[in-house]
Design an enzyme around this catalytic site. Structure first.
Site, mmCIF file in Angstrom:
data_model
loop_
_atom_site.group_PDB
_atom_site.id
_atom_site.type_symbol
_atom_site.label_atom_id
_atom_site.label_comp_id
_atom_site.label_asym_id
_atom_site.label_seq_id
_atom_site.Cartn_x
_atom_site.Cartn_y
_atom_site.Cartn_z
ATOM 1 N N TYR A 1 70.906 21.206 65.213
ATOM 2 C CA TYR A 1 70.700 21.610 63.822
ATOM 3 C C TYR A 1 70.076 23.040 63.752
ATOM 4 O O TYR A 1 69.162 23.319 64.281
ATOM 5 C CB TYR A 1 70.390 20.642 62.511
ATOM 6 C CG TYR A 1 70.167 21.662 61.267
ATOM 7 C CD1 TYR A 1 71.339 21.069 61.114
ATOM 8 C CD2 TYR A 1 69.688 21.820 60.197
ATOM 9 C CE1 TYR A 1 72.197 21.811 59.352
ATOM 10 C CE2 TYR A 1 69.543 21.562 59.354
ATOM 11 C CZ TYR A 1 71.164 21.762 58.419
ATOM 12 O OH TYR A 1 71.491 22.667 57.709
ATOM 13 N N ASP B 1 73.942 17.420 55.616
ATOM 14 C CA ASP B 1 73.261 18.242 56.599
ATOM 15 C C ASP B 1 71.265 17.841 56.283
ATOM 16 O O ASP B 1 71.121 17.161 55.420
ATOM 17 C CB ASP B 1 72.896 19.174 56.395
ATOM 18 C CG ASP B 1 73.908 20.317 57.015
ATOM 19 O OD1 ASP B 1 75.052 19.530 57.635
ATOM 20 O OD2 ASP B 1 74.467 21.656 56.766
ATOM 21 N N GLU C 1 79.531 17.111 54.164
ATOM 22 C CA GLU C 1 80.148 18.133 53.652
ATOM 23 C C GLU C 1 80.874 18.941 54.379
ATOM 24 O O GLU C 1 81.595 19.896 53.372
ATOM 25 C CB GLU C 1 78.713 19.214 53.376
ATOM 26 C CG GLU C 1 77.731 19.880 54.082
ATOM 27 C CD GLU C 1 77.382 19.095 55.080
ATOM 28 O OE1 GLU C 1 77.730 18.231 55.661
ATOM 29 O OE2 GLU C 1 75.578 19.023 54.652
#
Length: 535
Positions: A285, A79, A7
């Site tokens: 992350y 993600d 993304e």
């Protein structure tokens, strides 16, 4: 040929640099509910959404499909959370290819990416359903309440929302507490005793062994009594060995809080910097509730600590099992122990993450406390000696907690009073929320998730519901009036338990333990219809 779809353009460039596999970025969602209009269709059986292509995204999908004709396999690496899963789901729906796979990685390193490809899988529909339920839920609440605000305040820029309104309610409620707070003066009594090692201080305590707070009239009584007392007698001595554990590894809330406290970074800035650090491959992350660190990385930290501090200073980090095991991200940590080529605020945030990760791997500190309880008639005093037996993580993060050593005493020993002093204090109102402390409170109450905190804060400021003064959040007159209006309607979104329970239901949907359609139908019948019918 293979193709990877993500993304983020920065993420895309990093992955291509590491793998040399063509990578394309969608720049976020490709489909969403319409920006104008309700966009939901409700009948007796289900609640459906009208998803539309976001601007320029239909052309992007056409381009991806054109490239896909020459690809053997396509990997969707958005993600590893609910938003990322929904993006991946919509890509899958609109991608005309037989060999398309979902891949998950929590850090952008060559090893992690190759492992993700080797473990290619399909879309997690439970996560998709949880994201859909949250999106529909927030649309229902927003579209049932926002028009009422427009009508009441003659302003179409206003909005209400499940987490947004709960956060505003907390800020307004705290402001009311501050305005209604009446300060009270009180005194603490400190006595200086003479020992063979010199002067030592003791404090007047109550029957619960807590500092006794004296009001004005009490002060006069105790002044007269302490003047008459020449000595204090030892009643008993207790010894306690305490273990102080190293801090947990970083989750999103902790990162935002520490960056605010140590670097004065607003949460929005922290998340922007962390996003880039993740996409460039420097950290794992950054949206996570987890404190878990994988053993392979911890073993590298073990070598680092053993070499620089000694083997006795290492301990594997404390683990608190997340109830959201399906989203078992790691904590936020560096992807390597090597020094990165960073500068400015990126370097500052990276160094904070590095330091906290190393700190989380340190052994606990051991503290010895000796408590001395003295009396004279029914007056009771306590003195304290604190010493560090083993510094553990305090080696890396020193704290000034050691006190003067007391001599060896036995019960009945008499110590003369050298002097005394009444310390004047004043009760203080609760502090206003900062962005950091509000996020901490929302997390503690189970309201919202890591990905929602910063957008909620920005919405409150954008709508002019709150203002930021010297780092503190204060409600505006408009913000206070909106909460009053919602209270007058007995809105359930101001019930913090309702908001927390809703969040827990969404978690259950994500785990496949709850049906999204059933949840939404029950919510519609219990909340929305009741709310609308009351008008």
């Amino acid at each position: 040929m293979k193709l990877i779809i993500v993304e983020s353009p920065t993420k895309s460039k990093t992955i291509f640099r590491l793998l040399k596999i063509p990578t394309i970025a969608t720049k976020g969602h490709i489909l969403d509910l319409p920006p104008k209009g309700f966009g939901l269709y409700i009948d007796d059986n289900s609640i459906q959404g009208k998803y539309i292509f976001l601007p320029f995204k239909k052309r992007l999908i056409e381009k991806i499909n054109q490239i896909a004709k020459n690809c053997d396999e396509i990997y969707i690496g958005t993600d590893p959370d609910r938003e990322g899963e929904m993006i991946a789901y919509h890509i899958f729906q609109n991608l005309n290819h037989n060999r398309k796979f979902r891949i998950y990685f929590h850090e952008i390193t060559k090893q992690s990416l190759l492992k993700a490809i080797s473990q290619k899988t399909s879309i997690n529909l439970n996560l998709v359903q949880a994201q859909k339920a949250r999106r529909f839920l927030d649309r229902i609440i927003g579209y049932s309440l926002s028009p009422l605000l427009w009508q009441q305040f003659k302003n179409r820029n206003l909005s209400a929302g499940r987490v947004q309104s709960a956060a505003l309610y907390l800020i307004v409620k705290r402001e009311r507490e501050i305005k209604n707070f009446i300060k009270e003066k009180y005194y603490l009594l400190k006595v200086i005793l003479m020992t063979e090692l010199g002067k030592r201080e003791v404090w007047l305590i109550d029957e619960k062994n807590e500092l006794k707070k004296l009001r004005d009239q009490e002060k006069l009584t105790y002044l007269e009594r302490i003047r008459k007392a020449k000595h204090l007698y030892l009643d008993k001595e207790t010894e306690i060995i305490k273990t102080l554990s190293a801090p947990l590894a970083l989750d999103t809330e902790m990162l935002q809080r520490l960056a605010f406290e140590k670097l004065k970074f607003a949460p929005q800035k922290t998340m922007f910097l962390a996003q880039k650090l993740f996409e460039l491959g420097f950290i794992t992350y950054h949206r996570t509730d987890s404190h878990f660190i994988n053993k392979n990385f911890s073993d590298k930290v073990k070598d680092f600590i053993t070499k620089n501090y000694g083997e006795e200073y290492f301990q594997y980090p404390r683990q608190i099992k997340s109830k959201l095991s399906f989203e078992a991200h790691e904590a936020i940590r560096p992807t390597s122990l090597n020094s990165p080529k960073l500068n400015g605020d990126f370097l500052k945030l990276y160094e904070l993450i590095f330091f906290q990760t190393i700190l989380a791997h340190f052994s606990p500190a051991k503290i010895k406390e000796r408590h001395f309880f003295f009396f004279n008639d029914d007056l009771r005093f306590e003195g304290k000696e604190i010493s560090i037996l083993f510094d553990g993580f305090l080696k890396l993060k020193p704290v000034d907690i050691e006190t003067e050593k007391w001599p060896e005493l036995k019960r009945g020993d008499k110590l003369s009073i050298k002097s005394y002093q009444f310390i004047e204090k004043e009760t203080q109102p609760p502090p206003r929320f900062t962005e950091s402390s509000l996020i901490k409170t929302l997390k503690k109450l189970g309201i919202g998730r890591p990905s929602t905190y910063v957008p909620i804060l920005e919405t409150l400021k954008k709508r002019k519901y709150v203002k930021k003064i010297n780092q503190s959040l204060q409600p505006t007159e408009l913000g206070e009036e909106i909460i009053k209006f919602l209270e007058s309607r007995k809105e359930e979104i101001l019930n913090l338990d309702f908001t927390k329970n809703t969040e827990e239901k969404l978690d259950l949907i994500a785990q496949g333990k709850e049906n999204a359609d059933e949840f939404l139908k029950i919510f519609w019948s219990k909340y929305v219809q009741k709310s609308l019918m009351s008008d």
